[in-house]
Structure formats: C-alpha cells, structure tokens
Design an enzyme around this catalytic site. Structure first.
Site, PDB file in Angstrom:
ATOM      1  N   CYS A 100       6.417   0.663  -4.508  1.00  0.00           N
ATOM      2  CA  CYS A 100       5.587  -0.417  -5.065  1.00  0.00           C
ATOM      3  C   CYS A 100       5.257  -0.245  -6.545  1.00  0.00           C
ATOM      4  O   CYS A 100       5.546  -1.149  -7.344  1.00  0.00           O
ATOM      5  CB  CYS A 100       4.317  -0.615  -4.253  1.00  0.00           C
ATOM      6  SG  CYS A 100       4.368  -0.035  -2.569  1.00  0.00           S
TER       7      CYS A 100
ATOM      8  N   ARG B 250       7.622  12.266   0.876  1.00  0.00           N
ATOM      9  CA  ARG B 250       6.220  12.464   1.247  1.00  0.00           C
ATOM     10  C   ARG B 250       6.061  13.910   1.687  1.00  0.00           C
ATOM     11  O   ARG B 250       6.844  14.407   2.488  1.00  0.00           O
ATOM     12  CB  ARG B 250       5.805  11.512   2.381  1.00  0.00           C
ATOM     13  CG  ARG B 250       5.732  10.093   1.866  1.00  0.00           C
ATOM     14  CD  ARG B 250       5.175   9.086   2.842  1.00  0.00           C
ATOM     15  NE  ARG B 250       5.383   7.754   2.239  1.00  0.00           N
ATOM     16  CZ  ARG B 250       5.216   6.608   2.858  1.00  0.00           C
ATOM     17  NH1 ARG B 250       4.821   6.599   4.110  1.00  0.00           N
ATOM     18  NH2 ARG B 250       5.427   5.464   2.243  1.00  0.00           N
TER      19      ARG B 250
ATOM     20  N   GLN C 251      13.912   3.324   2.440  1.00  0.00           N
ATOM     21  CA  GLN C 251      13.491   2.155   3.212  1.00  0.00           C
ATOM     22  C   GLN C 251      14.309   0.941   2.812  1.00  0.00           C
ATOM     23  O   GLN C 251      14.881   0.918   1.731  1.00  0.00           O
ATOM     24  CB  GLN C 251      12.029   1.824   2.915  1.00  0.00           C
ATOM     25  CG  GLN C 251      11.039   2.826   3.447  1.00  0.00           C
ATOM     26  CD  GLN C 251       9.612   2.394   3.140  1.00  0.00           C
ATOM     27  OE1 GLN C 251       9.355   1.752   2.127  1.00  0.00           O
ATOM     28  NE2 GLN C 251       8.701   2.745   4.011  1.00  0.00           N
TER      29      GLN C 251
ATOM     30  N   ASP D 179      13.126  -1.449   1.550  1.00  0.00           N
ATOM     31  CA  ASP D 179      11.838  -1.831   0.977  1.00  0.00           C
ATOM     32  C   ASP D 179      11.991  -3.067   0.090  1.00  0.00           C
ATOM     33  O   ASP D 179      13.056  -3.320  -0.460  1.00  0.00           O
ATOM     34  CB  ASP D 179      11.327  -0.653   0.134  1.00  0.00           C
ATOM     35  CG  ASP D 179       9.836  -0.759  -0.123  1.00  0.00           C
ATOM     36  OD1 ASP D 179       9.193  -1.643   0.465  1.00  0.00           O
ATOM     37  OD2 ASP D 179       9.324   0.047  -0.912  1.00  0.00           O
TER      38      ASP D 179
ATOM     39  N   HIS E 233       9.511  -6.053  -2.482  1.00  0.00           N
ATOM     40  CA  HIS E 233       8.266  -6.658  -2.930  1.00  0.00           C
ATOM     41  C   HIS E 233       8.565  -8.049  -3.464  1.00  0.00           C
ATOM     42  O   HIS E 233       9.484  -8.217  -4.256  1.00  0.00           O
ATOM     43  CB  HIS E 233       7.611  -5.780  -3.998  1.00  0.00           C
ATOM     44  CG  HIS E 233       7.177  -4.459  -3.433  1.00  0.00           C
ATOM     45  ND1 HIS E 233       7.988  -3.361  -3.444  1.00  0.00           N
ATOM     46  CD2 HIS E 233       6.038  -4.099  -2.777  1.00  0.00           C
ATOM     47  CE1 HIS E 233       7.366  -2.361  -2.830  1.00  0.00           C
ATOM     48  NE2 HIS E 233       6.190  -2.771  -2.419  1.00  0.00           N
TER      49      HIS E 233
ATOM     50  N   LYS F  89      -2.210  -8.916   6.851  1.00  0.00           N
ATOM     51  CA  LYS F  89      -0.828  -8.489   7.072  1.00  0.00           C
ATOM     52  C   LYS F  89      -0.313  -8.932   8.427  1.00  0.00           C
ATOM     53  O   LYS F  89      -1.093  -9.299   9.311  1.00  0.00           O
ATOM     54  CB  LYS F  89      -0.723  -6.976   6.967  1.00  0.00           C
ATOM     55  CG  LYS F  89      -1.562  -6.232   8.006  1.00  0.00           C
ATOM     56  CD  LYS F  89      -1.297  -4.735   7.977  1.00  0.00           C
ATOM     57  CE  LYS F  89      -2.168  -4.037   9.010  1.00  0.00           C
ATOM     58  NZ  LYS F  89      -1.868  -2.628   9.180  1.00  0.00           N
TER      59      LYS F  89
ATOM     60  N   HIS G 203       4.241  -6.926   0.097  1.00  0.00           N
ATOM     61  CA  HIS G 203       5.037  -5.747   0.461  1.00  0.00           C
ATOM     62  C   HIS G 203       5.719  -6.106   1.770  1.00  0.00           C
ATOM     63  O   HIS G 203       5.045  -6.583   2.687  1.00  0.00           O
ATOM     64  CB  HIS G 203       4.151  -4.529   0.748  1.00  0.00           C
ATOM     65  CG  HIS G 203       3.182  -4.170  -0.325  1.00  0.00           C
ATOM     66  ND1 HIS G 203       3.381  -3.123  -1.181  1.00  0.00           N
ATOM     67  CD2 HIS G 203       1.994  -4.710  -0.673  1.00  0.00           C
ATOM     68  CE1 HIS G 203       2.352  -3.027  -2.007  1.00  0.00           C
ATOM     69  NE2 HIS G 203       1.494  -3.980  -1.717  1.00  0.00           N
TER      70      HIS G 203
HETATM   71 ZN   LIG Z   1       4.978  -1.743  -1.231  1.00  0.00          ZN
END
Ligand SMILES: [Zn+2]
Ligand SMILES: [Zn+2]
Length: 657
Positions: free
Chosen positions: A340, A369, A387, A389, A391, A470, A516
């Site tokens: 992000c 992580r 991911q 992932d 945005h 969410k 997200h």
């Molecule tokens: Zn994010």
C-alpha cells in the site's frame, strides 16, 4: 419480595421475583426449552442457568441451536477432561483449558509424559463421568481462602492465576463437577448445567507444552480434544481431520516436488521447478484476469526509509513485524510488509485528473513479515510471500461501481477454481475515523454493489476497520473448511496521511478514496489451500506437468520424444519418462505424481502416429491421434476448474472411430 422485569427475544416481557434463576425462566417458557437449556444470555453476557436475575434484563436461553453453544460445550468438556485426568493420575496439576476454534485443550503438569493409551483411558473416564450426569456448580470463594485451598492441594499454578486475574476482587469463582473432591477449578465460566449435556467428544492428540507457552517455564503436557453438539457433527469433523491429514500441503508439497524449506531461510519457500510452474501459472492467471479489466501492473521498491513507515503509521504500530535493515549511510529502513504505502507514493508522483480515475495498481513483488519462528507453518504462515495485491484510487461517488466490478472478478476467479464463497460486509465500528454521513454513504454503496452483483452476503455489524468498511470472503474448500481469502477494504485514512488527491471537474483538488483489494491473497497461502482443496490432483490448467509420455521400451524413445515435442510446441506442459523401467512402474509413478494424462507409446502407436491415453485416476481412454489429444487438452485447459474435459471429448472421439 421485589420483582424484576425480564424481556425475552420475541420482545415480550414478564415479571419474576428478584433472584429467580435463569433456569426457571426457561421452565416458565416451556418444559422442552428447560430440557434443552445449556446457559443463558443476560444483557448480552453468557451466564449459567443457576444465575440469579437480580435486576431488569434482556434474557435469552442458550440451547444446542444457539451460536454460543459450541464454545460453551467445549469449555465444559475441557473441565470434564481435567476431572478425568486428575482422577486417573492423582497429583496432576492443572494449567489452563480453554475452548478453541476446533475444539479444546487442557495443559497439565504430570509425572511422566502421556502415552497414546492414556488418552483412551481418559476418554473412557470422561464418558463414565458424562453418563453419571454430574452437576457443574459455580461457587464463590473468598479470594485468600481460594488461594490457600489451591496452595495446600499442590496447585501453585492456580494460585498464580488467581493472583494475576482477580486482583482487587474479594471473591473468586470456582467450578466443581459434582463436588470439590471430584473436581474443582478456578474459572469464570459459564458452564453447561451437568456432564450429561456433553454427548459428542473425542480426544485427538497430546503434545509438549510450557506454562504460558514459554519454554523457560514449567514443562507441561497438553491434551487436545474436540466436542460438538451432536454425534453427526463430531463424525463429520473427524472425517474432515482425516481427510485434511491426507491432503496436508506440507506432505503433498514434498511428495509432488513442489517446494522445500531450509532452516537458514525460515518461513521462505524454495520453489522447485514444478512448484514454480504452479506459482507462475496462478500469478499469470491473475494478470490475465486483472490487466484486461482496467488494472496496470507496477513494481515498487522492497526496502523503504523509515520516513515512509512513519507517515503510514506502521513505524509505531507494526515495526516489530517488519525486517529492519540499514542503508549504507546508516539510514533506518524496513522491508515492506505490504504494498500500500509504495502505491501511495507512486500515485502521488503525478497530478491526476478526475478523468483518469479509477486508477488501479496491481503488484506481485515479494513482501516480508517478521513472523515469530514458532508460528511458521508450511506455506500458510510464512515470512516471505507475494500477493495478487491491488489498490484502486477512486472518487467517493465511484465506490459502488468499482466494488461491483470487483465482486464480478472475485466471482469469476472462484468459479474458475471451482470453489464457493460467502461475502461478509463489515460496518462502522465504535471507534472510527471520519463522520457518520461518509460511512453511511460508503456502506450504502457497498450494499448496493453486493445486491447488484447478485451476491448473498452476511453483515458483521461494527466489524469494519477503523479507517473504513470492508467486504471479506470466506472460501469453502473441497472438504468443507473455510478460508478467508479475498478482501475489499475502503480506506479514508491513508489518502489523508499521504495527501492523495485528484483535480475535479471544478478544477479544484479533492481527496481520493483508496480501495485495498486482493482476490487470492498471498499466493503462498493460496497454493497451500489449492493443494489441499485438490488433494494435489490439480485440474489440467494448473497441473505443473499436464501430460507425461511413457515409452514402453527403449525402441519407442524417439517416437516418444517427438510426441513430447509436439505437445510442448502446442503449449502443453509435457515430459518424457526416459528411464529403463517397466511400463507398469512408470504408470504408477505418474499416478503418484498426479499427472493428469499418461500417453503410452509402443509399436502400434509409433506406426499409426497415435498415443494410448490413460487418466491419473486409472481410466483407460484408448487410442487417440496426437492432434485430437492436443485439441481436447487445450479445450480442457480453457475450461479451467469447470467440468467438460478431455476425457468426455475423447470418449466421444473413441465412440465415433
Ligand atoms: Zn493495501
Ligand atoms: Zn474453565
């Protein structure tokens, strides 16, 4: 005697003498309810049936149909187990025994470690105590008296727990089963009224444990068990556990040659060639889904100066979970644990007009992580992962359309994977950022999107993030387990922190909203789920090796190689088994490797330019020309998880010829 007013779930209310136990309310409603009653909910808090109603309250009776019943039963079963253990092994010290997501456990200090046959004996004893229908009784003990009692019984751990958990209290609650000689535990409860209510339980395993999970503390033995409200549910769960063991992705990952680990890189997988193929197939599939749907793929840095993490707030709240590194100038830096903040910087690197929005970034670079070594497990809990992932940067009025579009993508992906899912909308929590009107608007847009997309969803009132509402998705696998994978989260906070804006039609600056979103989540974790979902027998489009050519003897090697080459040229992942092994052995090996198709080639096939097709399940599909096999295989790949398949087409072909 004074009266109190109790209000029942149907809205009706009645007056009862103060001090009436919850049990009597159940009896007044109906004898059937009294028999089924396990506990009560008084003003939202679960209590024993013996709880005395001393003021006006909302009251609900918990039965085996109530959502609270499972955890209650499991905690009471943990006590039952402790009672059995202390009777069978006098001198045993009890630690803690909570209910868990899957069942319950209890930690004990015992003279010697448990053996498997001990578990059988404990379970038999539990059944005996259950059949005697012994009462669970809540007793209030003066705090010092309780401490002295447990100290004198040689249970210093209980004394320590009382010290830590009840500071300032005059009295502490203890629960007996039958009486304090049979079993007594310091516990806040509540519990089922008697052991006879516990009808479906099973002890599963035991392991070493430490007091408070700390290896510097006293060594203990943990016994795991599970309990359900019916035998049917228990049996279904035990079958699921057996099936899950067979499908364990750590075991299958090794057997199928997909990935491995090394102690020098804890929580970071080494992807072998087949695993890499699987990984890339899934990663490219997500690109194929996202890029034609308005996303652009980007790559942002992996190591960032702490200034970024201070701006995002991670430095104060999340620093320990990130790997911290130093730059050559001694700069304090950290490896990104999420994409992000990098995306915010990238978005802010340019001025954006409302005409460009939504802007959708997709990124698959690795994230790190710093998970504790103790929690790492296969691919499901790792330190390094990527991911699918993304945005989306949108204007507030675009949220509904964008989320509807996302829901369609989620639907498409899980249809392709042959998995069902359940969306859950989580709304404004007590503590939240921004005004109520903005939240109401956002939530209305999310509901509207879910309804337009035709999705049936559940609502978790107050379960949203403090920075926005969410939608999470629980995905169900082939053996009925639920996994939270996809997520869509609105964010009103980060656009403020990173000053993310766009130039509106009015030529002035406005705040964007960030969404997200992930559809699979971490590829590592998702591959673990897929391995277990398919039990390693991937559908053709995902299978690392789609077909293996098996020459019957050495003189068929050249023909076999030509078949492999043609399949590869046609874009199929094919290999040739060149070993000098018997054909039966090669077939068995390919079956163990769960290769979808085995193409056996011998004299007849070499002469006629065909292959003899076998399926991994053992089915013999007969002979096929190479072209026919390629066409059918490509068609099956294009259908992904949906049935259709080479086999069906090939059987038609065989029937025709
Ligand atoms: Zn994010
Ligand atoms: Zn307890």
């Amino acid at each position: 005697m004074s009266q109190v007013t109790i209000t029942l779930p149907d809205g009706s209310s009645r007056s009862v003498p103060a001090g009436t136990p919850v049990r009597d309310v159940a009896t007044q409603i109906s004898p059937g309810l009294a028999r089924a009653a396990l506990a009560g909910i008084v003003d939202g808090r679960m209590v024993d049936l013996s709880y005395a109603l001393d003021r006006d309250a909302d009251v609900r009776i918990v039965t085996d149909r109530s959502p609270e019943a499972l955890a209650l039963t499991r905690h009471s079963t943990a006590h039952l187990m402790a009672a059995a253990v202390t009777q069978l092994f006098p001198g045993t010290q009890c630690g803690i025994g909570p209910a868990t997501e899957e069942g319950f456990f209890y930690d004990f200090v015992v003279e010697r470690p448990f053996k498997p046959e001990d578990l059988d004996a404990i379970e038999r004893k539990m059944k005996e105590l259950a059949s005697q229908d012994l009462i669970y009784e809540r007793q209030m003990w003066p705090r010092e008296e309780a401490k002295a009692f447990f100290a004198q019984r040689g249970e210093p751990l209980k004394v320590q727990l009382i010290d830590e958990k009840t500071e300032g209290q005059a009295e502490v609650s203890c629960y007996t089963i039958k009486d304090k000689d049979t079993f007594i535990d310091f516990c806040v409860g509540p519990h089922v009224p008697s052991t006879g209510k516990l009808k479906a339980f099973k002890l599963l395993s035991h392991s070493n444990a430490y007091w408070k999970g700390d290896a510097r503390n006293q060594a203990m033995q943990r016994v795991y068990g599970t309990a359900f409200l019916s035998d049917r549910d228990l049996k279904a769960h035990l079958t699921q556990i057996e099936e899950a063991k067979k499908r364990d992705h750590r075991k299958l990952g090794r057997e199928l040659g997909l990935f491995t680990f090394h102690p020098w890189a804890p929580g970071a997988a080494f992807w072998q060639d087949k695993g890499t193929t699987l990984y890339n197939t899934l990663a490219n599939y997500m690109r194929d889904v996202l890029l034609p749907n308005g996303y652009v793929e980007v790559k942002t840095p992996i190591v960032f100066n702490k200034a970024l993490w201070e701006t995002s707030g991670h430095w104060s709240h999340y620093r320990e979970n990130m790997f911290q590194v130093h730059g050559s100038e001694g700069e304090e830096m950290a490896m990104k644990a999420m994409n992000c903040p990098g995306h915010y910087l990238l978005y802010a690197s340019d001025v954006h007009s409302y005409r460009e929005l939504p802007i959708r970034f997709h990124e698959q670079t690795p994230l790190h992580r710093n998970e504790l070594a103790g929690v790492l497990s296969g691919l499901t809990r790792v330190r390094q992962f990527s991911q699918d992932d993304g945005h989306c940067f949108v204007m507030p009025e675009q949220i509904g359309d964008e989320v509807e579009r996302l829901l369609k993508l989620v639907r498409r992906v899980y249809d392709d994977l042959g998995m069902s899912f359940q969306p859950k909308l989580s709304t404004r929590p007590e503590e939240h950022l921004g005004d109520k009107a903005t939240w109401d608007q956002a939530e209305a847009q999310l509901r509207g999107a879910l309804e337009k997309a035709g999705e049936r969803y559940v609502v978790d009132e107050g379960g949203g993030n403090f920075y926005g509402p969410k939608i999470d998705f629980d995905v169900t696998d082939a053996i009925g387990r639920k996994w939270q994978c996809a997520t869509i989260q609105l964010d009103y906070q980060m656009p403020e922190r990173f000053d993310l804006k766009y130039i509106g039609a009015d030529n002035t600056e406005h705040r964007v909203v960030v969404i997200h979103r992930a559809i699979l989540g971490s590829f590592e974790r998702f591959i673990a789920i897929l391995i277990e979902h398919y039990a390693g027998a991937f559908p053709l489009w995902l299978a690392p090796v789609q077909a293996v050519v098996l020459p019957i003897s050495d003189r068929h090697l050249a023909y076999g190689a030509s078949v492999r080459d043609r399949l590869q040229a046609a874009g199929l992942r094919a290999t040739l088994d060149e070993r000098q092994e018997k054909i039966g052995y090669k077939i068995r090996e390919a079956q163990l490797q769960k290769v979808p198709y085995m193409l056996v080639v011998g004299d007849r096939e070499a002469e006629t330019g065909t292959v003899a097709v076998r399926e991994r399940s053992g089915g013999d599909r007969g002979s096929s020309t190479i072209e026919a096999f390629i066409d059918a295989a490509r068609d099956e790949v294009s259908h992904k998880g949906k049935p259709a398949a080479v086999s069906a087409q090939l059987s038609e072909l065989t029937a025709e010829s």
